[in-house]
Design a protein around this motif. Structure first.
Motif, PDB file in Angstrom:
ATOM      1  N   LYS A   1       0.837  -1.203   0.000  1.00 28.99           N
ATOM      2  CA  LYS A   1       0.000   0.000   0.000  1.00 28.99           C
ATOM      3  C   LYS A   1       0.868   1.248   0.000  1.00 28.99           C
ATOM      4  O   LYS A   1       0.624   2.200  -0.737  1.00 28.99           O
ATOM      5  CB  LYS A   1      -0.916  -0.014   1.228  1.00 28.99           C
ATOM      6  CG  LYS A   1      -1.812   1.205   1.294  1.00 28.99           C
ATOM      7  CD  LYS A   1      -2.528   1.274   2.614  1.00 28.99           C
ATOM      8  CE  LYS A   1      -1.713   1.961   3.660  1.00 28.99           C
ATOM      9  NZ  LYS A   1      -1.797   3.413   3.586  1.00 28.99           N
TER      10      LYS A   1
ATOM     11  N   TRP B   1      -7.629   6.418  -1.934  1.00 29.69           N
ATOM     12  CA  TRP B   1      -7.713   7.294  -0.760  1.00 29.69           C
ATOM     13  C   TRP B   1      -6.891   6.735   0.386  1.00 29.69           C
ATOM     14  O   TRP B   1      -6.126   7.446   1.035  1.00 29.69           O
ATOM     15  CB  TRP B   1      -9.176   7.436  -0.363  1.00 29.69           C
ATOM     16  CG  TRP B   1      -9.390   8.216   0.884  1.00 29.69           C
ATOM     17  CD1 TRP B   1      -9.445   9.570   1.022  1.00 29.69           C
ATOM     18  CD2 TRP B   1      -9.567   7.684   2.194  1.00 29.69           C
ATOM     19  NE1 TRP B   1      -9.656   9.914   2.327  1.00 29.69           N
ATOM     20  CE2 TRP B   1      -9.730   8.763   3.072  1.00 29.69           C
ATOM     21  CE3 TRP B   1      -9.600   6.392   2.706  1.00 29.69           C
ATOM     22  CZ2 TRP B   1      -9.927   8.603   4.437  1.00 29.69           C
ATOM     23  CZ3 TRP B   1      -9.795   6.227   4.076  1.00 29.69           C
ATOM     24  CH2 TRP B   1      -9.957   7.320   4.914  1.00 29.69           C
ATOM     25  N   MET B   2      -7.029   5.410   0.617  1.00 31.99           N
ATOM     26  CA  MET B   2      -6.280   4.775   1.701  1.00 31.99           C
ATOM     27  C   MET B   2      -4.789   4.924   1.485  1.00 31.99           C
ATOM     28  O   MET B   2      -4.025   5.112   2.427  1.00 31.99           O
ATOM     29  CB  MET B   2      -6.599   3.264   1.731  1.00 31.99           C
ATOM     30  CG  MET B   2      -7.453   2.873   2.868  1.00 31.99           C
ATOM     31  SD  MET B   2      -7.364   1.134   3.304  1.00 31.99           S
ATOM     32  CE  MET B   2      -7.046   0.276   1.815  1.00 31.99           C
TER      33      MET B   2
ATOM     34  N   ASP C   1      -2.114   7.782   3.912  1.00 30.52           N
ATOM     35  CA  ASP C   1      -1.067   7.287   4.793  1.00 30.52           C
ATOM     36  C   ASP C   1       0.273   7.346   4.099  1.00 30.52           C
ATOM     37  O   ASP C   1       1.168   6.592   4.404  1.00 30.52           O
ATOM     38  CB  ASP C   1      -1.383   5.849   5.201  1.00 30.52           C
ATOM     39  CG  ASP C   1      -0.489   5.391   6.311  1.00 30.52           C
ATOM     40  OD1 ASP C   1      -0.171   4.192   6.332  1.00 30.52           O
ATOM     41  OD2 ASP C   1      -0.094   6.213   7.131  1.00 30.52           O
TER      42      ASP C   1
END
Lengths: 104, 514, 625
Positions: free
Chosen positions: B292, C568-569, C573
């Motif tokens: 991520k 968005w996530m 972060d």
């Protein structure tokens, strides 16, 4: 002759010492701080005299002579330093001599 | 003796390089290249001429050093270490080659530090005396701090500090554990020694073992790195010079994995099994969180650094699965990740040499200017996402199958990491090589030297993907030795799990086949 | 003879290596002919080995050859080995033959493109990977081919990389298919852990022996493999990538997104059919998904403007038919339709490519028109292709293949009237949108003029494929037209025969109905799009039309609920909140520094005071002892 108890004599010397300490802490003029240090020295010497009288030994009075000698030397050097400080900082305010402050 | 020669040649080369640094810029480079090549030739010819015998060490040297404290010089090599050594020397040569034109100031000192780091890494892979292991562990640290701090990019000081503090602090915790182990062993058997082979099999109470293991874990988890102790990695990798990033990503991270395999698993059989669920969970979190973060970055090297976090999550998952397949996968991942991420860092370095930026929002459409570099980038991006035919696929496959045997749900979550890997790998390709040219750079394609380096890496990654058998054959006996105490415990744990999950049928079949 | 089999995938891969390494030094002509030639030689080899195989049937069902031991660790064994049986033979034939025609076509189509050699390199890599996929005898090698074609699809969709939209479409395709691939790899894990082998035949035997029909593990594994098939074949719910994949050059759309890669899912399910028969629930799901997809895609195709997007949705719809057939167990019908569909869909895409190229990259059908007289060859071949797609009765191959599926969707034991109804409505829609395409693009007044005539290299493949689209069906005729079962006899050596209800006599009736529906679709297309009455205009702007055009809103839903949250996530972060831990530790240390440095204020009296206090404290402590 009045016999003053030893505790009183020591207390008297202690009060003298504290007076010197407070003078050292409160006064801002270097010369007066030096004089306060003198008072503290003298009080320490007084304790020696008291002890000498109490134990009937002459050693205490010998110590007092030592202290006088040390005090004399110390005053000499101290006054010389004060002269240098005055030349450099143009003041005898001890709060102005804070060059060793931590510059953060 | 051969093992001592390996380290001594590197140290000698280091000093020679430092001294000649004042005379010319070329000499230190040649000296380090020579030293590393000699070592690589020695180790490969040794491997080819003597195949590893089952369960024993290939080479084992033991000398007394400080007998009063039980410290000796104990170096030994088995299948696992020999693969790591080949990787070290080969990537050392590559790092010298890619810093040929990049480092132009204090060249002698640079190569001195480089060779010292490599010597430290070699020592870590070879030491079997815990004190020496700690010595070499710390030896890796300081020259790397200099490497980042002197020849790095803009934020190098902060990155170097962070790297140093993290690794040093965790290393100290490991040292406390080493001492504790020393005393525990001494109390129970009366022999005070730092020797690994003698400490194997020390009986400790469960809580003592857990505590001591935590100290070791601290060091290895920081090095691996495992979320949440991974923060030094992106800064160190992105601010280091290319050779530094290469050695960091390709080799230093593997010392963490090596430490887990060599020390945690054999020395603490019960404690590591108790820790396993947490370990696997941390691995999975690392895979997904690293991916991520990689997806969100705009600094190319930082992006690649986070992909390292993600890939090492697989290693963590595999190590705590405690079966042979997963361990073969771990070894393969250590090698393949070293090559593929190393190659990506090399490309990032080549790009920043040419256009002086690492910001991908200023790149784009570079395939037209440098198709060869683009093709290499494509191959290694595909390796990063685990395309079959390349080494990383084999590694991830074996790790996932091994993890599947141990814990079905963790493996399934880890599989979603494959999708996440696709996201960041394709982003690298799209933002750097495809799309519109955000800035019109004038840049040359790769030079002959750079092409040779890239092609050799490509050949190796395809070789690993299509012909992985030699690696499995060499590493096999060593890994089985690591797992010696473990098989009973895993079956017990599985039995306990059986009553908890609702997939009873599956586990029943797993155990049958196992 | 078996030694020839490895060359079938090896030659295109070798050609890929040559073009990739030395492409810069080769002339365009050489590169093109090397690229096309390798696929051509593979086609010849396929025919040779195929004849040999057909001769040996039914005694020998397959030929296998092991190339090398890929890996062996613990109990995990995988080999690079190929196995040719009738199913893989059909696929190889289509891949190499249609592939060869498309490569020839590309020599002229891509002639002016600067990435000519790169194109052929990628196409060859694709053909090689697809051949590995269908020839693999173990499921791990199949997965290698599976991912390989995914990679090539990504590279070829984004071939014109300078345009960012192409890159986005390419990434969308890769990511969506990867989701399916992940499901598939989990299924492969379960199979390996349960049976200890990757070999497909062994797995099938062990599965039928050890797993009970309908058991949880069989159902889960079948669902996972289905997930992979859905991704690659662009069926619900993973179908959104295919329309966007039209960003690639037309030969790519023809080869990858019509004839071969998207049918990989069909191949997978056919290949592992025993596993699916152990999970009847999953088979029912396959049939339902097939039915739903063909309807949704059919309606979507009706509303598109872009010529290639119509064809893309049409592909999704036709593969839905194949899935429908697979779901009811009519494996040979599904494969037959695969073959015929490959012919006419490749034809349609290639012809569309000619139209788009000749009209200077015009994709919108409403800006075309009147091309019937100006491009006759293209018109006639396009017409034949559309006719086959619409299953025009009796004269087109599409009729026979689609009709077989429609019949089996009712007559198979797991079939039913609802599935048949879905199929027939789909057939109607197919005829409607195909002829909408024809009437708007080729009839009416010309809005854009063709700039140059199409050359031989492009028209000859069109003609060949058109011929195949007509005669290809005659190898498999149903009972009511003289039973010819050449194709199903071949394929049923590997695949199970469909389980039928006892309704043989209804077959003629059903064929009549489907013929009528096809004709009425064509007639209605004539009424709506040739005559162009007023109500069509209002329909074009209606909400329903927009809904169909957006592919039933799937893209929007996926974007809102999946893509945007992930982005968005990631963005929120970006700086990694774990780093805050470090930052807070260093801030804490700095705070401590600032507090303690208050005592270092350079004031002498302060120091003396601290002495005094210290002495007082120590004396007190000493007194207390």
């Amino acid at each position: 002759m009045l016999t003053v108890p030893v505790e009183t004599q020591i207390a008297f010397a202690g009060i003298l010492f504290f007076l010197g300490l407070i003078g050292l802490l409160v006064r801002r003029n270097l010369v007066f701080m030096l004089m306060s240090i003198e008072i503290m020295f003298n009080s320490a010497g007084l304790v020696f005299i008291i002890a000498a009288r109490h134990w009937n030994q002459p050693d205490g009075q010998v110590m007092f002579i030592f202290i006088l000698a040390v005090t004399a030397v110390e005053v000499a050097i101290g006054l010389a330093l004060i002269l240098q400080v005055y030349h450099h900082f143009k003041t005898l305010d001890v709060d102005a001599i804070n060059k060793l402050k931590d510059e953060n | 003796m051969i093992l001592i020669y390996l380290i001594v040649i590197l140290l000698a080369g280091a000093f020679l390089a430092w001294i000649t640094g004042n005379m010319s810029r070329l000499l230190p480079r040649i000296i380090s290249l020579t030293a590393l090549s000699i070592d690589l030739i020695i180790i490969i010819s040794y491997l080819v001429l003597s195949a590893p015998v089952n369960n024993k060490w290939m080479v084992d040297i033991h000398y007394e050093w400080i007998p009063q404290f039980g410290i000796g010089i104990h170096l030994a090599m088995d299948g696992l270490s020999v693969l790591m050594l080949i990787l070290t020397f080969f990537l050392g040569i590559v790092s010298v080659l890619i810093s040929w034109k990049e480092i132009n100031t204090k060249v002698g000192f640079f190569h001195f530090n480089l060779l010292l780091i490599l010597a430290g890494i070699v020592g870590v892979f070879l030491s079997l005396d815990l004190f020496m292991f700690y010595f070499f562990w710390e030896l890796m640290l300081v020259p790397m701090y200099f490497l980042i701090g002197i020849w790095g990019h803009e934020n190098r000081t902060k990155a170097a500090y962070k790297f140093f503090l993290y690794t040093q602090a965790s290393g100290l915790l490991m040292f406390i554990s080493i001492l504790a182990l020393y005393f525990v062993h001494g109390n129970s058997t009366g022999i005070y020694t730092f020797d690994y082979l003698q400490i194997l099999g020390t009986h400790m109470s469960a809580s003592t073992a857990m505590l001591i293991m935590s100290g070791f874990l601290a060091a290895f988890l920081v090095k691996l790195p495992v979320v949440p102790l991974h923060n030094w990695l992106p800064d160190a990798h992105s601010e280091a010079p290319t050779a530094g990033s290469l050695i960091l990503a390709a080799l230093l991270l593997k010392t963490g994995a090596y430490g887990l395999l060599r020390f945690i698993v054999p020395l603490f059989p019960e404690a590591s099994v108790t820790f396993a669920p947490i370990g696997m969970a941390l691995g999975v979190i690392g895979i997904l969180y690293g991916a991520k973060l990689a997806f969100a970055q705009t600094d190319l090297k930082r992006m690649i650094a986070y992909t390292s976090v993600s890939h090492m999550g697989f290693v963590m998952l595999g190590i705590f699965s405690f079966n042979e397949l997963a361990y073969q996968g771990v070894v393969m991942q250590m090698i393949a990740h070293g090559i593929s991420t190393g190659a990506l860092f090399i490309i990032a370095g080549q790009l920043s040499e040419r256009i002086h930026t690492r910001d991908i929002t200023k790149m784009g459409g570079l395939w037209g200017k440098a198709p060869f570099m683009g093709a290499i980038g494509l191959i290694f991006s595909m390796a990063s996402l685990g395309l079959p035919g390349l080494g990383n696929f084999i590694a991830e496959l074996l790790i996932l199958i091994g993890a599947f045997k141990a814990n079905v749900w963790m493996a399934c979550f880890a599989c979603t990491g494959l999708i996440a890997a696709t996201l960041y790998s394709l982003r690298i390709m799209q933002k750097v090589f495809f799309g519109t040219e955000n800035t019109k750079w004038e840049m040359k394609d790769l030079s002959i030297r750079e092409k040779m380096v890239s092609l050799s890496l490509v050949l190796i990654i395809f070789g690993l993907g299509l012909f992985p058998q030699p690696v499995f054959d060499i590493a096999g006996p060593a890994l089985l030795k690591t797992l010696e105490n473990h098989t009973d415990k895993t079956i017990q744990l599985n039995e306990a799990q059986k009553s908890k999950t609702d997939l009873n049928t599956k586990l029943y079949f797993f155990n049958k086949i196992n | 003879m078996t030694t020839l089999i490895p060359f079938i995938p090896a030659l295109p891969l070798l050609s890929f290596l040559i073009l990739a390494l030395f492409g810069g030094k080769l002339s365009r002509k050489a590169a093109g002919w090397i690229g096309a030639g390798s696929v051509g030689v593979s086609a010849i080899l396929t025919v040779i080995t195929g004849i040999h195989l057909i001769d040996s049937l039914p005694a020998i069902k397959s030929y296998s050859v092991i190339i090398w031991q890929w890996m062996h660790a613990g109990n995990l064994n995988a080999t690079i080995s190929f196995s040719l049986d009738s199913l893989s033979l059909v696929f190889c034939f289509v891949i190499t033959f249609v592939g060869f025609l498309i490569h020839i076509y590309s020599i002229e189509f891509m002639a002016k493109d600067e990435g000519f050699t790169r194109f052929f390199a990628y196409m060859n890599l694709f053909v090689g990977s697809m051949l590995i996929l269908v020839l693999a005898d173990n499921i791990l090698l199949l997965y290698l081919g599976w991912e390989g074609v995914g990679l090539c699809s990504y590279l070829l969709i984004g071939f014109w990389y300078k345009e960012p939209a192409n890159g986005t479409a390419a990434r969308k395709a890769f990511i969506i298919t990867r989701i399916g691939d992940t499901a598939m790899i989990i299924g492969i894990f379960i199979l390996f852990i349960s049976f200890g082998t990757f070999n497909i035949q062994d797995i099938m035997h062990l599965a039928s022996a050890k797993w009970a029909s309908g058991s949880a593990i069989a159902v889960i594994t079948a669902f996972l493999l289905l997930g992979g098939a859905l991704g690659k074949s662009a069926q619900l719910p993973l179908q959104t990538w295919l329309p966007d994949a039209m960003a690639g050059p037309s030969p790519v759309s023809a080869l990858i997104h019509a004839a071969t890669m998207v049918t990989a899912g069909v191949y997978l399910i056919a290949r592992t059919n025993i596993l699916f028969s152990l999970a009847p629930v999953v088979q029912a799901v396959i049939a339902v998904i097939g039915a739903l997809t063909l309807l949704i895609a059919g309606f979507s195709a009706l509303a598109q403007h872009d010529l290639k997007r119509i064809l893309a949705y049409s592909t999704i719809s036709q593969i839905g038919y194949m899935f429908l057939a697979l779901g009811v167990g009519a494996y040979s019908a599904a494969i037959f339709h695969f073959m015929i569909h490959a012919f006419f869909k490749a034809l349609l895409f290639l012809a569309a490519g000619v139209v788009i190229l000749v009209l200077n990259e015009e994709h919108d059908i409403f800006k075309m028109g009147g091309l019937r007289k100006k491009m006759p060859v293209v018109f006639w071949t396009f017409l034949i292709g559309s006719a086959s797609l619409s299953a025009l009765p009796l004269i087109t191959a599409g009729f026979y293949s689609k009709d077989a599926i429609l019949w089996f969707s009712y007559s198979a034991n797991s079939g039913g009237i609802i599935l048949w109804l879905a199929g027939i409505v789909g057939a109607f829609l197919t005829a409607l949108y195909s002829f909408r395409m024809i009437f708007i693009t080729f009839y009416g007044e010309a809005k854009t003029e063709p700039s140059f005539p199409a050359g031989k290299l492009m028209t000859v493949p069109l003609i060949i494929l058109a011929v195949l689209s007509v005669i290809g069906g005659f190898i498999e005729l149903p009972a009511s037209m003289g039973t010819v079962h050449l194709f199903s006899n071949l394929v049923n050596n590997t695949l199970p025969i469909v389980d039928l209800k006892n309704v043989e006599n209804m077959e003629g009736l059903f064929q009549l109905i489907s013929a009528l529906i096809a004709m009425s679709g064509i007639y209605l297309a004539y009424r709506f799009y040739y005559r162009k009455p007023a109500y069509m205009e209002t329909f074009n702007y209606s909400r329903i039309n927009h809904f169909f055009e957006s592919g039933f809103g799937f893209d929007k839903v996926y974007y809102t609920f999946i893509v945007k949250p992930i982005i968005w996530m990631a963005e929120i972060d970006k700086k990694d909140f774990f780093d805050q831990l470090n930052i807070s530790i260093s801030r804490l240390a700095l705070l401590g520094n600032r507090i303690v440095s208050l005592t270092e204020n350079g004031k002498l009296r302060w120091y003396i005071l601290s002495f005094a206090i210290g002495i007082a404290v120590i004396l007190t402590l000493m007194m207390n002892k």
